[in-house]
Scaffold this motif. Structure first.
Motif, PDB file in Angstrom:
ATOM      1  N   CYS A 134       0.831  -1.206   0.000  1.00  0.00           N
ATOM      2  CA  CYS A 134       0.000   0.000   0.000  1.00  0.00           C
ATOM      3  C   CYS A 134       0.868   1.259   0.000  1.00  0.00           C
ATOM      4  CB  CYS A 134      -0.913   0.013   1.232  1.00  0.00           C
ATOM      5  SG  CYS A 134      -2.120  -1.323   1.292  1.00  0.00           S
ATOM      6  N   SER A 135       1.933   1.220   0.770  1.00  0.00           N
ATOM      7  CA  SER A 135       2.825   2.375   0.874  1.00  0.00           C
ATOM      8  C   SER A 135       3.534   2.655  -0.441  1.00  0.00           C
ATOM      9  CB  SER A 135       3.845   2.134   1.985  1.00  0.00           C
ATOM     10  OG  SER A 135       4.752   3.222   2.090  1.00  0.00           O
ATOM     11  N   ARG A 138       1.161   4.537  -2.705  1.00  0.00           N
ATOM     12  CA  ARG A 138       0.961   5.928  -2.287  1.00  0.00           C
ATOM     13  C   ARG A 138       2.173   6.787  -2.634  1.00  0.00           C
ATOM     14  NH1 ARG A 138       2.812   8.759   1.708  1.00  0.00           N
ATOM     15  NH2 ARG A 138       3.607   6.944   2.853  1.00  0.00           N
ATOM     16  N   ARG A 143      -3.533   6.162  -6.167  1.00  0.00           N
ATOM     17  CA  ARG A 143      -4.570   5.745  -5.233  1.00  0.00           C
ATOM     18  C   ARG A 143      -4.731   4.237  -5.366  1.00  0.00           C
ATOM     19  NH1 ARG A 143      -9.272   9.833  -6.902  1.00  0.00           N
ATOM     20  NH2 ARG A 143      -8.056   9.835  -8.823  1.00  0.00           N
ATOM     21  N   ASN A 169      -2.941   9.321  -9.194  1.00  0.00           N
ATOM     22  CA  ASN A 169      -3.627  10.303  -8.357  1.00  0.00           C
ATOM     23  C   ASN A 169      -4.334  11.385  -9.161  1.00  0.00           C
ATOM     24  OD1 ASN A 169      -3.088   9.218  -5.853  1.00  0.00           O
ATOM     25  ND2 ASN A 169      -1.221  10.411  -5.541  1.00  0.00           N
ATOM     26  N   LYS A 201      -1.967   7.652   6.609  1.00  0.00           N
ATOM     27  CA  LYS A 201      -1.644   8.057   5.243  1.00  0.00           C
ATOM     28  C   LYS A 201      -2.147   7.036   4.227  1.00  0.00           C
ATOM     29  CE  LYS A 201       2.532  10.801   6.137  1.00  0.00           C
ATOM     30  NZ  LYS A 201       4.001  10.889   5.875  1.00  0.00           N
ATOM     31  N   GLU A 202      -1.953   5.759   4.517  1.00  0.00           N
ATOM     32  CA  GLU A 202      -2.395   4.721   3.584  1.00  0.00           C
ATOM     33  C   GLU A 202      -3.929   4.648   3.536  1.00  0.00           C
ATOM     34  OE1 GLU A 202       0.255   4.434   2.326  1.00  0.00           O
ATOM     35  OE2 GLU A 202       1.668   4.421   3.956  1.00  0.00           O
ATOM     36  N   ASN A 205      -5.365   7.245   1.390  1.00  0.00           N
ATOM     37  CA  ASN A 205      -5.106   7.011  -0.030  1.00  0.00           C
ATOM     38  C   ASN A 205      -5.924   5.842  -0.578  1.00  0.00           C
ATOM     39  OD1 ASN A 205      -3.322   7.819  -2.309  1.00  0.00           O
ATOM     40  ND2 ASN A 205      -2.561   5.723  -2.155  1.00  0.00           N
ATOM     41  N   TRP A 206      -6.698   5.191   0.260  1.00  0.00           N
ATOM     42  CA  TRP A 206      -7.402   3.944  -0.063  1.00  0.00           C
ATOM     43  C   TRP A 206      -8.639   4.196  -0.908  1.00  0.00           C
ATOM     44  CZ3 TRP A 206      -6.097  -1.098   0.848  1.00  0.00           C
ATOM     45  CH2 TRP A 206      -7.101  -2.063   0.685  1.00  0.00           C
TER      46      TRP A 206
END
Length: 380
Positions: A134-135, A138, A143, A169, A201-202, A205-206
């Protein structure tokens, strides 16, 4: 027509799923045997057979709308050694991602990046490996969201897999492709548990991807069975009796019920090591008659090869599942050319991506996303 890259391509099942509306401009796999099958079915123009660690962005032509990577699952699987993204096999995710970063730096970023792997990805290292993925999305400017999809929705084959989808994004996100909360159909408990462990943060962005519920599957496991397979032979009576004797009382009862069903019943069998009533480990044959095959796995050993049991009244027959049957369970049509060697064909299919699942994602997420973004650019 949309362009795509196919990494860890195997026999090209993602290519089969995307279909004629998509154009493959680059494919890669390190396995020479799989590459031979890829070439037989798709030609050699786009394929580069090489370890992904040796690839550089200069090897990858143009710009793709979609980059797909079904990176190896061994280190993420619940049956594996637990090395996760630090393992020799599943760790090949990192050189793949380095290629994506190179493309991004060259202003050739794929609009969509898709990762496919086993659901054990969610729990590997207590969820830390999933969080790392996930990181990476991002930090690369994408996304990101994930869905768990079982092939049994489309085919008589129990094969749940995790599909991780990231989009740029700055792209337009059509409202009908996402929802404000998770769906029980596509975001089960283990995915929600992994999500809850993500950083703020993750989570910010989900994306909760939205898919319609597919029509009710009508195909049965019995429908894909060959009466006279060319790749395997039916067992003799002694071999079938030996298999039946390996069953527990619960599984033998299932066979007796199938004999009394007054119709032809086809069961799927895996051999598994179990602890008996005396505490000793024994090999058992476990059968299911629910019209669904067990999840295909690569044949690392005899217990990994799925068998079938055909019960028609008092008649009972057994054999290994045929290579064509494994291909059908993955959604490949009968025109798909398989390796002649049984283990090679089983390994190819057992390592692949289910074709109808790719089709469904392309129809309901990838295609609409790209169309809406093209319309938006034209309007601007």
């Amino acid at each position: 027509m949309n362009n795509f890259y196919e990494f860890f391509a195997g026999g090209g099942m993602v290519r089969a799923g995307l279909g004629a509306d998509w154009r493959c401009v680059f494919a890669n796999d390190f396995d020479n045997k799989k590459s031979k099958t890829y070439i037989k079915n798709w030609g050699s123009n786009e394929l580069k057979t090489a370890d992904i660690k040796t690839l550089q962005s200069k090897h990858i032509p143009g710009q793709a709308d979609l980059a797909w990577a079904s990176f190896p699952c061994q280190d993420l699987s619940l049956a594996g050694a637990g090395a996760g993204l630090k393992g020799d096999r599943s760790g090949t995710f990192w050189p793949f991602w380095e290629l994506m970063l190179s493309l991004i730096s060259e202003d050739r970023a794929p609009k969509i990046i898709v990762l496919e792997n086993v659901c054990g990805t969610l729990t590997s290292h207590g969820g830390k490996d999933f969080a790392a993925i996930c990181s990476t999305f991002r930090r690369a400017g994408y996304r990101f969201g994930a869905l768990e999809i079982d092939a049994a929705l489309f085919l008589p084959h129990s094969r749940p897999r995790l599909f991780m989808i990231g989009v740029q994004n700055d792209a337009y996100m059509p409202a009908n492709l996402t929802e404000g909360e998770p769906s029980p159909q596509w975001h089960p408990r283990r995915l929600l548990t992994a999500f809850k462990k993500l950083s703020k943060k993750e989570k910010a962005n989900w994306v909760w991807w939205c898919l319609p519920t597919p029509p009710l599957r009508t195909a049965r496991f019995a429908d894909i069975i060959e009466d006279n397979p060319s790749s395997v032979a039916w067992h003799n009576r002694a071999e079938t009796e030996k298999l039946l004797k390996m069953m527990s009382s619960i599984n033998r009862k299932k066979v007796e019920e199938a004999k009394n069903a007054k119709k032809r019943m086809v069961g799927a069998i895996y051999k598994r090591t179990r602890t008996d009533e005396n505490g000793f480990k024994v090999q058992r044959a476990e059968v299911r008659f629910d019209d669904i095959a067990g999840c295909l796995r690569t044949p690392a050993g005899g217990s990994s090869r799925q068998l079938i049991l055909v019960v028609d009244g008092k008649s009972i027959k057994s054999r290994l599942i045929s290579t064509r049957e494994t291909a059908r369970l993955m959604g490949l049509d009968d025109n798909y050319v398989l390796p002649e060697n049984y283990n090679e064909a089983y390994h190819l299919t057992g390592d692949g991506v289910v074709v109808p699942v790719v089709q469904y994602l392309a129809k309901h997420i990838f295609g609409p996303f790209l169309i809406e973004n093209e319309v938006g650019r034209a309007a601007a």
